[in-house]
Design a protein around this motif. Structure first.
Motif, PDB file in Angstrom:
ATOM      1  N   TYR A 241      -4.210 -11.533   3.639  1.00 36.24           N
ATOM      2  CA  TYR A 241      -3.147 -11.406   4.630  1.00 36.24           C
ATOM      3  C   TYR A 241      -1.780 -11.351   3.937  1.00 36.24           C
ATOM      4  O   TYR A 241      -1.592 -11.994   2.910  1.00 36.24           O
ATOM      5  CB  TYR A 241      -3.180 -12.603   5.580  1.00 36.24           C
TER       6      TYR A 241
ATOM      7  N   TYR B  69      -7.805   5.232   8.666  1.00 32.82           N
ATOM      8  CA  TYR B  69      -7.643   5.544  10.083  1.00 32.82           C
ATOM      9  C   TYR B  69      -6.979   6.906  10.238  1.00 32.82           C
ATOM     10  O   TYR B  69      -6.193   7.325   9.384  1.00 32.82           O
ATOM     11  CB  TYR B  69      -6.766   4.494  10.782  1.00 32.82           C
TER      12      TYR B  69
ATOM     13  N   TYR C 159     -14.717   2.208   6.240  1.00 35.87           N
ATOM     14  CA  TYR C 159     -14.486   0.840   5.796  1.00 35.87           C
ATOM     15  C   TYR C 159     -15.144   0.615   4.441  1.00 35.87           C
ATOM     16  O   TYR C 159     -15.935   1.442   3.972  1.00 35.87           O
ATOM     17  CB  TYR C 159     -15.006  -0.174   6.827  1.00 35.87           C
ATOM     18  N   LYS C 160     -14.766  -0.473   3.842  1.00 36.56           N
ATOM     19  CA  LYS C 160     -15.234  -0.823   2.502  1.00 36.56           C
ATOM     20  C   LYS C 160     -15.097   0.366   1.551  1.00 36.56           C
ATOM     21  O   LYS C 160     -15.983   0.650   0.752  1.00 36.56           O
ATOM     22  CB  LYS C 160     -16.668  -1.334   2.536  1.00 36.56           C
TER      23      LYS C 160
ATOM     24  N   PHE D  41     -10.544   4.605  13.878  1.00 37.43           N
ATOM     25  CA  PHE D  41     -11.165   4.065  12.677  1.00 37.43           C
ATOM     26  C   PHE D  41     -12.131   5.088  12.070  1.00 37.43           C
ATOM     27  O   PHE D  41     -12.964   5.661  12.777  1.00 37.43           O
ATOM     28  CB  PHE D  41     -11.885   2.782  13.068  1.00 37.43           C
TER      29      PHE D  41
ATOM     30  N   MET E 141       0.844  -1.191   0.000  1.00 31.98           N
ATOM     31  CA  MET E 141       0.000   0.000   0.000  1.00 31.98           C
ATOM     32  C   MET E 141       0.878   1.240   0.000  1.00 31.98           C
ATOM     33  O   MET E 141       1.798   1.354   0.836  1.00 31.98           O
ATOM     34  CB  MET E 141      -0.910  -0.003   1.225  1.00 31.98           C
TER      35      MET E 141
ATOM     36  N   TYR F 140      -3.858   6.841   7.691  1.00 36.75           N
ATOM     37  CA  TYR F 140      -3.368   5.577   7.138  1.00 36.75           C
ATOM     38  C   TYR F 140      -4.491   4.842   6.416  1.00 36.75           C
ATOM     39  O   TYR F 140      -5.629   4.794   6.898  1.00 36.75           O
ATOM     40  CB  TYR F 140      -2.864   4.653   8.254  1.00 36.75           C
TER      41      TYR F 140
ATOM     42  N   GLN G 218      -5.507   0.945   4.930  1.00 31.92           N
ATOM     43  CA  GLN G 218      -5.206  -0.461   5.254  1.00 31.92           C
ATOM     44  C   GLN G 218      -6.048  -1.357   4.350  1.00 31.92           C
ATOM     45  O   GLN G 218      -7.255  -1.170   4.235  1.00 31.92           O
ATOM     46  CB  GLN G 218      -5.536  -0.766   6.713  1.00 31.92           C
TER      47      GLN G 218
ATOM     48  N   TYR H 179      -7.700  -5.024   3.530  1.00 39.93           N
ATOM     49  CA  TYR H 179      -8.076  -6.269   4.195  1.00 39.93           C
ATOM     50  C   TYR H 179      -8.629  -7.270   3.184  1.00 39.93           C
ATOM     51  O   TYR H 179      -9.513  -8.076   3.472  1.00 39.93           O
ATOM     52  CB  TYR H 179      -9.027  -6.045   5.381  1.00 39.93           C
TER      53      TYR H 179
ATOM     54  N   ALA I  23      -9.747   0.265   4.409  1.00 41.91           N
ATOM     55  CA  ALA I  23     -10.142   1.082   5.558  1.00 41.91           C
ATOM     56  C   ALA I  23      -9.200   2.269   5.693  1.00 41.91           C
ATOM     57  O   ALA I  23      -8.056   2.229   5.227  1.00 41.91           O
ATOM     58  CB  ALA I  23     -10.109   0.235   6.829  1.00 41.91           C
TER      59      ALA I  23
ATOM     60  N   TRP J  59     -11.972  -3.525  -0.390  1.00 44.01           N
ATOM     61  CA  TRP J  59     -11.595  -3.935   0.966  1.00 44.01           C
ATOM     62  C   TRP J  59     -10.506  -3.019   1.520  1.00 44.01           C
ATOM     63  O   TRP J  59      -9.353  -3.417   1.692  1.00 44.01           O
ATOM     64  CB  TRP J  59     -11.174  -5.392   0.983  1.00 44.01           C
TER      65      TRP J  59
ATOM     66  N   TYR K 127      -2.401  -7.990   6.412  1.00 42.22           N
ATOM     67  CA  TYR K 127      -3.194  -6.769   6.319  1.00 42.22           C
ATOM     68  C   TYR K 127      -2.258  -5.558   6.353  1.00 42.22           C
ATOM     69  O   TYR K 127      -2.019  -4.969   7.395  1.00 42.22           O
ATOM     70  CB  TYR K 127      -4.184  -6.679   7.454  1.00 42.22           C
TER      71      TYR K 127
ATOM     72  N   PHE L  83      -0.662  -1.784   5.797  1.00 39.59           N
ATOM     73  CA  PHE L  83      -1.038  -0.378   5.889  1.00 39.59           C
ATOM     74  C   PHE L  83      -0.175   0.447   4.942  1.00 39.59           C
ATOM     75  O   PHE L  83       0.955   0.057   4.610  1.00 39.59           O
ATOM     76  CB  PHE L  83      -0.815   0.143   7.305  1.00 39.59           C
ATOM     77  N   GLY L  84      -0.698   1.597   4.541  1.00 42.85           N
ATOM     78  CA  GLY L  84       0.127   2.558   3.834  1.00 42.85           C
ATOM     79  C   GLY L  84       1.119   3.198   4.792  1.00 42.85           C
ATOM     80  O   GLY L  84       1.044   3.004   6.012  1.00 42.85           O
TER      81      GLY L  84
END
Lengths: 107, 120
Positions: A94, A36, A49-50, A46, A4, A87, A89, A91, A34, A32, A96, A98-99
């Motif tokens: 696996y 943060y 999502y999605k 958080f 990412m 950030y 992420q 999902y 998210a 997929w 998972y 993060f940027g």
């Protein structure tokens, strides 16, 4: 592994500005994804999502979009509380990952 | 309210092990997987692995596969992360967080983090 990458790494802006942060995945992750927010010395919070669904309680000035490999987080009118590091992420699979983060600074 | 209380800061020597605890409250413990994520100083968040508290199944990042063990005590609604053979690069803040088992992947509630410092 899916990598990412966020851009920019640092963004200077003023209260009231509209800003956009980009997150790219090394392969398709559908939606997929998210987002943060992390303030210095604090745990991540958080937001989305999605790719585009806002978590309950998150201000509507935050929005997310994208699918596949390219995603954006937009803050429509920056508030003083929004200056933090953001950030993404994935999902989709696996691990998972993060940027590397985008630090939003006050101009 | 949903929250995680993590154990206190640790200072360890290279080669030692550390075990961090994460006590959950405010929700049904077995409904959410517990994930562990760490953040070295100035670095990005790094996913380590997770446990299904209901059945104890685990999955670890390949990076940590040989050194990390995640366990749980359902009677105490507590998850644990043990990292062995510590080296200076393991100096980081370690977070526990949760992911809905039936449909998830995103981490909606986080602990405050546990600082682990590894010195030689």
């Amino acid at each position: 592994d899916i990598q990412m990458t966020q851009s920019p790494s640092t963004l200077s802006a003023s209260v009231g500005d509209r800003v956009t942060i980009t997150c790219r995945a090394s392969q398709s992750i559908s939606s997929w994804l998210a987002w943060y927010q992390q303030r210095p010395g604090k745990a991540p919070k958080f937001l989305i999502y999605k790719a585009s669904t806002l978590e309950s309680g998150v201000p509507s000035r935050f929005s997310g979009s994208g699918s596949g490999t390219e995603f954006t987080l937009t803050i429509s009118s920056l508030q003083p509380d929004d200056f933090a590091t953001y950030y993404c992420q994935q999902y989709h699979s696996y691990p998972y990952n993060f940027g590397q983060g985008t630090k939003l600074e006050i101009k | 309210q949903v929250q995680f209380v993590q154990s206190g800061a640790e200072v360890k020597k290279s080669g030692a092990s550390v075990k961090v605890s994460c006590k959950a409250s405010g929700y049904t413990f077995i409904s959410y997987a517990i994930h562990w994520v760490r953040q070295a100083p100035g670095q990005r968040l790094e996913w380590m692995g997770w446990i299904n508290p209901g059945n104890g199944n685990t999955k670890y990042s390949q990076k940590f596969q040989d050194r990390v063990t995640i366990t749980r005590d359902t009677s105490a609604s507590t998850a644990y992360m043990e990292l062995s053979s510590l080296r200076s690069e393991d100096t980081a803040v370690y977070y526990c967080t949760r992911v809905l088992i039936t449909f998830g992947g995103y981490m909606d509630v986080w602990g405050k983090g546990t600082t682990v410092t590894v010195s030689s």
